[in-house]
Write a protein that holds these residues in place. Structure first.
Motif, mmCIF file in Angstrom:
data_model
loop_
_atom_site.group_PDB
_atom_site.id
_atom_site.type_symbol
_atom_site.label_atom_id
_atom_site.label_comp_id
_atom_site.label_asym_id
_atom_site.label_seq_id
_atom_site.Cartn_x
_atom_site.Cartn_y
_atom_site.Cartn_z
ATOM 1 N N THR A 70 -21.406 11.903 -2.456
ATOM 2 C CA THR A 70 -20.261 11.364 -3.203
ATOM 3 C C THR A 70 -19.970 12.168 -4.454
ATOM 4 O O THR A 70 -18.974 11.932 -5.128
ATOM 5 C CB THR A 70 -20.492 9.883 -3.622
ATOM 6 N N HIS A 71 -20.861 13.108 -4.809
ATOM 7 C CA HIS A 71 -20.677 13.878 -6.045
ATOM 8 C C HIS A 71 -20.424 15.353 -5.761
ATOM 9 O O HIS A 71 -20.975 15.917 -4.825
ATOM 10 C CB HIS A 71 -21.917 13.744 -6.941
ATOM 11 N N GLY B 137 -28.172 12.701 -7.673
ATOM 12 C CA GLY B 137 -26.797 12.410 -7.272
ATOM 13 C C GLY B 137 -26.331 13.181 -6.051
ATOM 14 O O GLY B 137 -25.133 13.201 -5.743
ATOM 15 N N ASP B 138 -27.269 13.776 -5.319
ATOM 16 C CA ASP B 138 -26.912 14.575 -4.134
ATOM 17 C C ASP B 138 -26.785 13.625 -2.932
ATOM 18 O O ASP B 138 -27.577 13.671 -1.996
ATOM 19 C CB ASP B 138 -27.991 15.637 -3.902
ATOM 20 N N ASP B 139 -25.776 12.750 -2.948
ATOM 21 C CA ASP B 139 -25.650 11.708 -1.926
ATOM 22 C C ASP B 139 -24.320 11.795 -1.192
ATOM 23 O O ASP B 139 -23.865 10.838 -0.567
ATOM 24 C CB ASP B 139 -25.799 10.330 -2.584
#
Ligand code: GLN
Length: 452
Positions: free
Chosen positions: A312-313, A308-310
């Motif tokens: 957005t988190h 989830g390191d994109d």
């Protein structure tokens, strides 16, 4: 020869997570070069070894059979790894295990189960089941394991091997990825008592890198394994272990082993250790509590997997997503149990109570060792069970360690030695021999007598 054997059978056994195909011969040649240069190497120089994937190895991946560490290459060697390299041992590879050493069957590995070489439909024990299967299948002559609640002795028992849990603090935890730090103990798996003793001696002894390491000489385990006599020794049969819930074929072989020891000149008495019945529940509060703290380090930032390191988190979300995906169900169960047991308001009722029980168990051992030199019991209540049978029943799985856990809670030495095959299924049975803290040599002496 061992690489060939691995190629031939490991497709079925699945003991290894990583084999050092390209490096093994270079490692062996480097040992030859050291010898040629005049270095005096010990008895295990040039002997191959398989390491449980819980020990860090600076030239091979280390995963603890968890997705969360997949692909991680440690920057350093565990003390056990580096001492055996110094002794000239050649590392074949890393073996499968229950994720973070939590389990008794190696089914909790994120990379699939290992199979028992005696019957591929059965479990090889756990959590050191890759190591036990590798040695039992002749893929490796020796292997390392770790024992927090029985994870060396139980796999050894169900695969017909010798497995030893040294005195806590007698073998270094440095570079051993932590499960429950007050219980974790590295030890050997081997096909004979003498082999186990040679390996034990090669990696044991004081290590300033481990704060709980004992600064005392290593007990003379090799000498004891060679001595193998029990004349005049007082042997206590633990009254609380045996009877209901134990497989008849296990009890039959156990009784014969005790009779054998008596015929060799030992004095056998029955000894009661009343608090041993509470060892399992106490362990399942203490071990998860320590695990919930130790596994906090897998925070998606420091090692391996990151989900989830994109952009957005938040960092917290990345941490939660990574831990949700990276940890398997048993690890999550332990983290939740441990977090609950340690939470304010419950601490005294659960963790505090379990620690009190731990003290009572240590006192049972102290009282017993005033009457006898060693205690004996079956290592496990049953022989190897079918893969899948207990996978969805944590309570049934936990029972595999009924007899081994007291020695982890008290920190004393304990070994499992083969004592025949059960009549029902023709699968190996283990005899457990327990000795006081730092009397590791005594367990080898008795085990070697049984082996002969
Ligand atoms: N089977 C026990 C557990 O699941 C012991 C494991 C071990 O010794 N590492 O906790």
């Amino acid at each position: 020869e061992h690489l060939g054997r691995i190629r031939a059978v490991d497709g079925d056994v699945k003991a290894f997570l990583h084999v050092d195909e390209d490096g093994v011969l270079a490692q062996a040649r480097a040992v030859d070069a050291r010898r040629a240069a005049g270095e005096r190497l010990g008895p295990l120089a040039g002997v191959p070894i398989a390491h449980k994937d819980v020990f860090t190895t600076k030239d091979m991946p280390t995963t603890c059979s968890s997705k969360i560490l997949q692909g991680w290459q440690p920057p350093y060697d565990a003390t056990v790894t580096s001492r055996l390299r110094e002794a000239g041992m050649v590392i074949l590879g890393k073996t499968n295990m229950d994720e973070f050493a939590m389990g008794s069957s190696t089914e909790n590995s994120a990379f699939g189960p290992t199979h028992n070489p005696w019957d591929l439909a059965k479990i090889p024990g756990g959590s050191s089941g890759g190591s036990s299967a590798a040695v039992a299948a002749y893929e490796a002559p020796l292997a390392t394991g770790t024992d927090t609640g029985g994870s060396i002795r139980q796999p050894a028992a169900v695969t017909g091997l010798v497995g030893m849990k040294p005195t806590y603090g007698g073998s270094s935890r440095y570079g051993l990825i932590a499960f429950a730090s007050s219980l974790d103990t590295p030890g050997p798996l081997a096909r004979t008592v003498l082999d186990a003793a040679l390996l034990h001696e090669a990696f044991s002894g004081h290590d300033p890198m481990d704060a709980t390491s004992i600064d005392r000489p290593v007990p003379p385990v090799v000498e004891a394994a060679r001595r193998a006599d029990v004349e005049g020794l007082r042997i206590g049969v633990v009254k609380e272990f045996g009877g209901e819930g134990y497989q008849p074929g296990v009890l039959a072989r156990f009784r014969e082993a005790v009779e054998l020891l008596e015929s060799l000149g030992a004095k056998v008495v029955e000894v009661s250790c009343p608090h041993f019945t509470y060892a399992l529940p106490a362990y399942y509060l203490i071990a998860p509590s320590e695990c919930s703290s130790n596994l906090a380090r897998f925070d998606a930032m420091r090692y391996g997997l990151r989900v989830g390191d994109d952009g957005t988190h938040s960092a917290e979300e990345v941490m939660a997503l990574t831990r949700a995906e990276g940890f398997g169900p048993e690890v999550k169960r332990r983290i939740m149990l441990g977090t609950y047991a340690l939470s304010s308001g419950y601490y005294d009722a659960y963790y505090g109570k379990a620690q009190q029980v731990r003290t009572l168990i240590a006192r049972d051992f102290d009282a017993a060792f005033e009457q006898v030199d060693v205690l004996v019991s079956p290592t496990t209540p049953t022989t190897a069970f079918p893969i899948g049978e207990r996978a969805d029943d944590p309570m049934a799985m936990y029972l595999a360690d009924l007899c081994t856990i007291p020695s982890n809670l008290a920190g004393n030495a304990a070994i499992s030695v083969p004592c025949g095959l059960a009549d029902e299924d023709r699968l190996p049975v283990g005899l457990q021999v327990m000795a006081p803290v730092l009397a590791d040599d005594r367990t080898y002496r008795v085990a070697a007598a049984v082996e002969r």
